[in-house]
Scaffold this motif. Sequence first.
Motif, short mmCIF file in Angstrom:
data_model
loop_
_atom_site.label_atom_id
_atom_site.label_comp_id
_atom_site.label_asym_id
_atom_site.label_seq_id
_atom_site.Cartn_x
_atom_site.Cartn_y
_atom_site.Cartn_z
N GLU A 502 22.75 11.71 -28.43
CA GLU A 502 21.51 11.62 -27.65
C GLU A 502 20.57 10.55 -28.19
O GLU A 502 19.66 10.11 -27.50
N ARG A 503 20.78 10.17 -29.46
CA ARG A 503 19.76 9.35 -30.13
C ARG A 503 20.20 7.97 -30.58
O ARG A 503 19.36 7.13 -30.89
N VAL A 504 21.50 7.73 -30.66
CA VAL A 504 21.96 6.39 -31.09
C VAL A 504 23.09 5.92 -30.19
O VAL A 504 23.72 6.71 -29.48
N ALA A 505 23.34 4.61 -30.23
CA ALA A 505 24.41 4.01 -29.43
C ALA A 505 25.77 4.64 -29.80
O ALA A 505 25.97 5.04 -30.95
N PRO A 506 26.70 4.70 -28.84
CA PRO A 506 27.99 5.37 -29.09
C PRO A 506 28.72 4.86 -30.34
O PRO A 506 29.32 5.65 -31.06
N TYR A 507 28.65 3.55 -30.62
CA TYR A 507 29.39 3.04 -31.77
C TYR A 507 28.81 3.49 -33.11
O TYR A 507 29.45 3.37 -34.15
N LYS A 508 27.58 4.04 -33.09
CA LYS A 508 26.95 4.50 -34.33
C LYS A 508 27.17 6.01 -34.57
O LYS A 508 26.81 6.52 -35.62
N VAL A 509 27.72 6.70 -33.58
CA VAL A 509 27.91 8.16 -33.71
C VAL A 509 29.02 8.43 -34.74
O VAL A 509 30.09 7.84 -34.65
N PRO A 510 28.76 9.30 -35.73
CA PRO A 510 29.79 9.58 -36.75
C PRO A 510 31.09 10.08 -36.14
O PRO A 510 31.09 10.84 -35.17
N ASN A 511 32.22 9.63 -36.73
CA ASN A 511 33.54 10.12 -36.32
C ASN A 511 33.87 11.40 -37.08
O ASN A 511 34.66 12.22 -36.62
N MET A 512 33.31 11.52 -38.30
CA MET A 512 33.62 12.66 -39.16
C MET A 512 32.31 13.30 -39.65
O MET A 512 31.33 12.57 -39.86
N VAL A 513 32.36 14.60 -39.81
CA VAL A 513 31.21 15.31 -40.38
C VAL A 513 31.74 16.23 -41.47
O VAL A 513 32.69 16.99 -41.26
N GLU A 514 31.15 16.13 -42.65
CA GLU A 514 31.51 17.03 -43.76
C GLU A 514 30.25 17.75 -44.22
O GLU A 514 29.17 17.17 -44.23
N PHE A 515 30.44 19.02 -44.60
CA PHE A 515 29.31 19.84 -45.02
C PHE A 515 29.36 20.12 -46.52
O PHE A 515 30.41 20.44 -47.07
N TYR A 516 28.20 20.00 -47.16
CA TYR A 516 28.05 20.25 -48.60
C TYR A 516 26.97 21.33 -48.75
O TYR A 516 25.77 21.02 -48.75
N PRO A 517 27.38 22.60 -48.86
CA PRO A 517 26.39 23.69 -48.84
C PRO A 517 25.41 23.62 -50.02
O PRO A 517 25.77 23.21 -51.12
N LEU A 518 24.19 24.03 -49.75
CA LEU A 518 23.19 24.20 -50.80
C LEU A 518 23.52 25.51 -51.54
O LEU A 518 24.21 26.36 -50.99
N PRO A 519 23.12 25.72 -52.78
CA PRO A 519 22.12 24.93 -53.50
C PRO A 519 22.64 23.64 -54.14
O PRO A 519 21.86 22.79 -54.52
N VAL A 520 23.97 23.48 -54.26
CA VAL A 520 24.47 22.27 -54.93
C VAL A 520 24.20 21.03 -54.07
O VAL A 520 23.67 20.02 -54.53
#
Length: 541
Positions: A502-520
């Motif tokens: 919704e907010r950036v051009a298609p070529y800027k949309v991440p292909n991968m998403v990784e999660f790093y839980p808090l508190p670390v």
Amino acid sequence: MHSMTPGTPNSLGISFLGAAQQHAQETALTFEGHAISYGDLARQSEGFALALRLHGVQPGERVALLLPNFPHFLPAYFGMLRAGAIALPMNPTYRPPEIRHIFSDAGVTAAVVWSEILPLVQQSLDDETQLRLIISVTLPVAEGAPSAGASDVGTGSAKRRIEHYSFEQLLGEAATAAAQGKAPLPADEPDQDDTAVILYTSGTTGKPKGAMLTHRNLLSNAQAVIQLAELHPGDELMSILPLFHSFGSTVCMVAPLLAGAQVVLVPKFDPRRLLSTIQQHNVTLLAGVPSMYALLLRTPVAAQDISSLRLCVSGGAALPGEVLRAFKDKFGIPLIEGYGLTETSPVVTFNPPKGVQKAGSIGIPLPGVEVQVHDTSGNPVPPEQIGEIVVRGPNVMKGYYHLPEATAQTIRNSWLYTGDLGYQDEDGYFFLVDRAKDLIIKGGLNVYPRELEEVLLTHPKIAEAAVVGVGDQTKGESIKACISPCEGVTLTKDEVIDFMRERVAPYKVPNMVEFYPLPVGLPKNATGKTLKTDLRQAKAP
């Protein structure tokens, strides 16, 4: 501004007209089976220039150009320059916040817009907008193109009317005015050092900055490309790179047109169609990015004869050695690598088509351009020693629009500091070691992590975010978003990707998403700085 000196055009617009007069009957542009002669392209450019002036666009005003690779791009671009305006090509996949920033920052007063993205452009307008005129382009041209109209933008006393015309209406209006003897084009030609084009490019600071390229910058770079590639009127150059990008604009539009060559304009990259187009048009030169050549290698070519190609050029990102070797083995066509950046119009170095070509090298400087490697104190280093690549010459931008401090940081003692690390060998050939800091290059387009990180951090469920590039054989690099969700909330990959779409051009949309839980959370060093090197290599815990 001053009057033109006979025989030595100072401006890009007049230089193009000179080439068009010389080759008036020859084909300048081919697009999906339709050919446009140099004479017709010149008439359209002059008509567009006249139309802009009739609608009050004055020399020095910024006119945006948000089009894919459509034939309208060329007369609009050269017409803006002929009217004395500054052309501002923009990526047509930008989202409203990106468009709003550039329109506001540059004070854009008129815009040529692809009709399909018109709603997005209208969403971008606010009280700060100075836009007075929208020219829409429809392809194919719709029956009964939209009639001239106007719309309101802004609120209260700031409310203004924006005129809206189709491209064809504007040219028709200009033809009528010319027939009546009305010709309010500037009597004087722009000076060589007047700004011709502003191209917005992000640094590592996120918000895009407008690189001001002068007529001298662009003409010198195009002439050097013509000289090196030995461009001549018999050549047919395939223009598949986006014309809003500096590489596509200079190498695939300005240089071939000034040389009297033919531009075969392709709106979208399709490997199979590309090969048949080369055969159909007897294309002699192809310019692309490494990911394009990697895809061509995987495309069956048994039925395609592409022997008309005499030269392929790669730029926009580092060309992997294996792609270079495999391409030469499969096609037997020279594939040479160059290097440049928006701020240098863009070409800086090139492997000479005739002469020694070193695999992995970005080549030697263009004629008239100086390149050195400096240490952190700004002193030249000896061959084989790594330092920052710096550039000096007629192709170096005037500066960043309205950003004297950023300009002073980038251009020091007449040298432009690229932020790229590399070295020069004993033979004078340059090699890149690393791109500027964390820059991601996806399909030849620059993606700036900090800009995406700032957008991600506006999501109410995201506590920490870091964006890195990950090697991708097809795209050059893929984009990985590393995220620490706020404690106690659930966040999915799809939510993140939809939010970014919704907010950036298609070529800027991440292909991968990784999660790093808090508190670390994200890995950090002792000073709390996120360790992006670890993120590039690591899988999330």
